[in-house]
Design a protein around this motif. Structure first.
Motif, PDB file in Angstrom:
ATOM      1  N   PHE A  13       2.057  15.678 -13.946  1.00 22.54           N
ATOM      2  CA  PHE A  13       0.961  16.637 -14.006  1.00 22.54           C
ATOM      3  C   PHE A  13       1.242  17.933 -13.259  1.00 22.54           C
ATOM      4  O   PHE A  13       0.571  18.925 -13.483  1.00 22.54           O
ATOM      5  CB  PHE A  13      -0.332  16.030 -13.432  1.00 22.54           C
ATOM      6  N   GLY A  14       2.185  17.916 -12.339  1.00 26.86           N
ATOM      7  CA  GLY A  14       2.414  19.101 -11.516  1.00 26.86           C
ATOM      8  C   GLY A  14       1.292  19.246 -10.499  1.00 26.86           C
ATOM      9  O   GLY A  14       0.549  18.308 -10.219  1.00 26.86           O
ATOM     10  N   TRP A  15       1.160  20.425  -9.955  1.00 26.96           N
ATOM     11  CA  TRP A  15       0.136  20.677  -8.934  1.00 26.96           C
ATOM     12  C   TRP A  15      -1.171  21.095  -9.591  1.00 26.96           C
ATOM     13  O   TRP A  15      -1.574  22.242  -9.541  1.00 26.96           O
ATOM     14  CB  TRP A  15       0.615  21.730  -7.950  1.00 26.96           C
ATOM     15  N   ALA A  16      -1.825  20.149 -10.234  1.00 27.52           N
ATOM     16  CA  ALA A  16      -3.098  20.411 -10.912  1.00 27.52           C
ATOM     17  C   ALA A  16      -4.233  20.466  -9.887  1.00 27.52           C
ATOM     18  O   ALA A  16      -4.111  19.943  -8.774  1.00 27.52           O
ATOM     19  CB  ALA A  16      -3.374  19.320 -11.937  1.00 27.52           C
ATOM     20  N   HIS A  17      -5.339  21.073 -10.267  1.00 26.04           N
ATOM     21  CA  HIS A  17      -6.482  21.189  -9.361  1.00 26.04           C
ATOM     22  C   HIS A  17      -7.108  19.825  -9.044  1.00 26.04           C
ATOM     23  O   HIS A  17      -7.738  19.656  -8.015  1.00 26.04           O
ATOM     24  CB  HIS A  17      -7.534  22.136  -9.955  1.00 26.04           C
ATOM     25  N   ASN A  18      -6.943  18.857  -9.923  1.00 29.54           N
ATOM     26  CA  ASN A  18      -7.519  17.528  -9.707  1.00 29.54           C
ATOM     27  C   ASN A  18      -6.446  16.485  -9.362  1.00 29.54           C
ATOM     28  O   ASN A  18      -6.658  15.293  -9.584  1.00 29.54           O
ATOM     29  CB  ASN A  18      -8.321  17.097 -10.924  1.00 29.54           C
ATOM     30  N   TYR A  26       2.036   8.696  -6.400  1.00 26.84           N
ATOM     31  CA  TYR A  26       1.990  10.127  -6.064  1.00 26.84           C
ATOM     32  C   TYR A  26       3.166  10.877  -6.692  1.00 26.84           C
ATOM     33  O   TYR A  26       2.982  11.942  -7.280  1.00 26.84           O
ATOM     34  CB  TYR A  26       1.990  10.332  -4.550  1.00 26.84           C
ATOM     35  N   ILE A  27       4.356  10.320  -6.574  1.00 26.50           N
ATOM     36  CA  ILE A  27       5.539  10.973  -7.127  1.00 26.50           C
ATOM     37  C   ILE A  27       5.431  11.100  -8.647  1.00 26.50           C
ATOM     38  O   ILE A  27       5.669  12.167  -9.212  1.00 26.50           O
ATOM     39  CB  ILE A  27       6.819  10.232  -6.710  1.00 26.50           C
ATOM     40  N   THR A  49       0.825  -1.200   0.000  1.00 30.61           N
ATOM     41  CA  THR A  49       0.000   0.000   0.000  1.00 30.61           C
ATOM     42  C   THR A  49       0.864   1.256   0.000  1.00 30.61           C
ATOM     43  O   THR A  49       0.640   2.183  -0.782  1.00 30.61           O
ATOM     44  CB  THR A  49      -0.930   0.010   1.232  1.00 30.61           C
ATOM     45  N   ILE A  50       1.862   1.269   0.865  1.00 26.33           N
ATOM     46  CA  ILE A  50       2.750   2.427   0.965  1.00 26.33           C
ATOM     47  C   ILE A  50       3.570   2.582  -0.315  1.00 26.33           C
ATOM     48  O   ILE A  50       3.710   3.686  -0.850  1.00 26.33           O
ATOM     49  CB  ILE A  50       3.661   2.305   2.199  1.00 26.33           C
ATOM     50  N   THR A  51       4.103   1.483  -0.817  1.00 31.82           N
ATOM     51  CA  THR A  51       4.937   1.534  -2.017  1.00 31.82           C
ATOM     52  C   THR A  51       4.159   2.041  -3.222  1.00 31.82           C
ATOM     53  O   THR A  51       4.602   2.961  -3.916  1.00 31.82           O
ATOM     54  CB  THR A  51       5.515   0.136  -2.319  1.00 31.82           C
ATOM     55  N   THR A  52       3.002   1.455  -3.485  1.00 33.55           N
ATOM     56  CA  THR A  52       2.222   1.892  -4.639  1.00 33.55           C
ATOM     57  C   THR A  52       1.727   3.324  -4.464  1.00 33.55           C
ATOM     58  O   THR A  52       1.679   4.095  -5.425  1.00 33.55           O
ATOM     59  CB  THR A  52       1.025   0.957  -4.910  1.00 33.55           C
ATOM     60  N   LEU A  78      -5.434  15.214  -6.515  1.00 35.68           N
ATOM     61  CA  LEU A  78      -5.868  14.209  -5.556  1.00 35.68           C
ATOM     62  C   LEU A  78      -6.741  13.144  -6.227  1.00 35.68           C
ATOM     63  O   LEU A  78      -6.542  11.946  -6.004  1.00 35.68           O
ATOM     64  CB  LEU A  78      -6.622  14.862  -4.399  1.00 35.68           C
ATOM     65  N   LYS A  79      -7.659  13.564  -7.060  1.00 38.49           N
ATOM     66  CA  LYS A  79      -8.553  12.624  -7.758  1.00 38.49           C
ATOM     67  C   LYS A  79      -7.766  11.707  -8.701  1.00 38.49           C
ATOM     68  O   LYS A  79      -7.962  10.491  -8.711  1.00 38.49           O
ATOM     69  CB  LYS A  79      -9.612  13.396  -8.528  1.00 38.49           C
ATOM     70  N   VAL A  80      -6.864  12.299  -9.480  1.00 35.74           N
ATOM     71  CA  VAL A  80      -6.054  11.518 -10.422  1.00 35.74           C
ATOM     72  C   VAL A  80      -5.145  10.561  -9.661  1.00 35.74           C
ATOM     73  O   VAL A  80      -5.004   9.394 -10.033  1.00 35.74           O
ATOM     74  CB  VAL A  80      -5.225  12.462 -11.332  1.00 35.74           C
ATOM     75  N   TRP A  81      -4.550  11.047  -8.580  1.00 31.74           N
ATOM     76  CA  TRP A  81      -3.647  10.210  -7.791  1.00 31.74           C
ATOM     77  C   TRP A  81      -4.380   9.035  -7.158  1.00 31.74           C
ATOM     78  O   TRP A  81      -3.910   7.899  -7.214  1.00 31.74           O
ATOM     79  CB  TRP A  81      -2.946  11.045  -6.721  1.00 31.74           C
ATOM     80  N   LEU A  82      -5.518   9.286  -6.542  1.00 32.04           N
ATOM     81  CA  LEU A  82      -6.257   8.195  -5.900  1.00 32.04           C
ATOM     82  C   LEU A  82      -6.709   7.142  -6.910  1.00 32.04           C
ATOM     83  O   LEU A  82      -6.662   5.942  -6.630  1.00 32.04           O
ATOM     84  CB  LEU A  82      -7.453   8.750  -5.123  1.00 32.04           C
ATOM     85  N   LYS A  83      -7.125   7.587  -8.089  1.00 31.51           N
ATOM     86  CA  LYS A  83      -7.526   6.639  -9.135  1.00 31.51           C
ATOM     87  C   LYS A  83      -6.331   5.803  -9.578  1.00 31.51           C
ATOM     88  O   LYS A  83      -6.420   4.573  -9.694  1.00 31.51           O
ATOM     89  CB  LYS A  83      -8.123   7.382 -10.319  1.00 31.51           C
ATOM     90  N   SER A  84      -5.189   6.452  -9.802  1.00 28.53           N
ATOM     91  CA  SER A  84      -3.983   5.740 -10.217  1.00 28.53           C
ATOM     92  C   SER A  84      -3.497   4.786  -9.127  1.00 28.53           C
ATOM     93  O   SER A  84      -3.044   3.681  -9.408  1.00 28.53           O
ATOM     94  CB  SER A  84      -2.871   6.737 -10.544  1.00 28.53           C
ATOM     95  N   TRP A  85      -3.604   5.234  -7.880  1.00 26.46           N
ATOM     96  CA  TRP A  85      -3.186   4.400  -6.758  1.00 26.46           C
ATOM     97  C   TRP A  85      -4.057   3.144  -6.667  1.00 26.46           C
ATOM     98  O   TRP A  85      -3.549   2.044  -6.501  1.00 26.46           O
ATOM     99  CB  TRP A  85      -3.255   5.200  -5.473  1.00 26.46           C
ATOM    100  N   LEU A  86      -5.346   3.308  -6.795  1.00 24.37           N
ATOM    101  CA  LEU A  86      -6.249   2.157  -6.735  1.00 24.37           C
ATOM    102  C   LEU A  86      -5.942   1.158  -7.848  1.00 24.37           C
ATOM    103  O   LEU A  86      -5.834  -0.043  -7.602  1.00 24.37           O
ATOM    104  CB  LEU A  86      -7.708   2.616  -6.833  1.00 24.37           C
ATOM    105  N   ILE A  87      -5.758   1.649  -9.049  1.00 27.37           N
ATOM    106  CA  ILE A  87      -5.459   0.762 -10.176  1.00 27.37           C
ATOM    107  C   ILE A  87      -4.129   0.050  -9.970  1.00 27.37           C
ATOM    108  O   ILE A  87      -4.027  -1.165 -10.156  1.00 27.37           O
ATOM    109  CB  ILE A  87      -5.464   1.547 -11.503  1.00 27.37           C
ATOM    110  N   SER A  88      -3.091   0.792  -9.556  1.00 29.98           N
ATOM    111  CA  SER A  88      -1.776   0.170  -9.360  1.00 29.98           C
ATOM    112  C   SER A  88      -1.805  -0.835  -8.222  1.00 29.98           C
ATOM    113  O   SER A  88      -1.160  -1.878  -8.284  1.00 29.98           O
ATOM    114  CB  SER A  88      -0.702   1.225  -9.116  1.00 29.98           C
ATOM    115  N   TYR A  89      -2.558  -0.548  -7.169  1.00 31.17           N
ATOM    116  CA  TYR A  89      -2.656  -1.480  -6.044  1.00 31.17           C
ATOM    117  C   TYR A  89      -3.373  -2.761  -6.468  1.00 31.17           C
ATOM    118  O   TYR A  89      -2.927  -3.862  -6.151  1.00 31.17           O
ATOM    119  CB  TYR A  89      -3.386  -0.817  -4.875  1.00 31.17           C
TER     120      TYR A  89
END
Length: 61
Positions: free
Chosen positions: A18-23, A11-12, A3-6, A25-36
């Motif tokens: 993408f840089g500090w985009a307004h979305n 996130y990195i 969980t921590i690794t993915t 958190l949403k993009v990161w959580l979606k990517s994290w779920l898929i990678s996990y």
């Protein structure tokens, strides 16, 4: 551990690409779920094979 690794890796990479985009958190959580969801089954399938390979390469005396 997975969980921590993915989470850190996604996130990195999302932050770099993408840089500090307004979305961010949403993009990161979606990517994290898929990678996990992909990485954990792969780890569970590959780890016994790697364990067996290491035991064959370095037998206990």
């Amino acid at each position: 551990m997975g969980t921590i690794t993915t989470g850190l890796i996604t996130y990195i990479l999302i932050s770099i690409n993408f840089g500090w985009a307004h979305n961010l958190l949403k993009v990161w959580l979606k990517s994290w779920l898929i990678s996990y969801l992909i990485s954990i089954p792969i780890i569970l399938l590959i780890s016994p094979i790697i364990d067996k390979l290491v035991k064959n390469l370095f037998p206990v005396k």
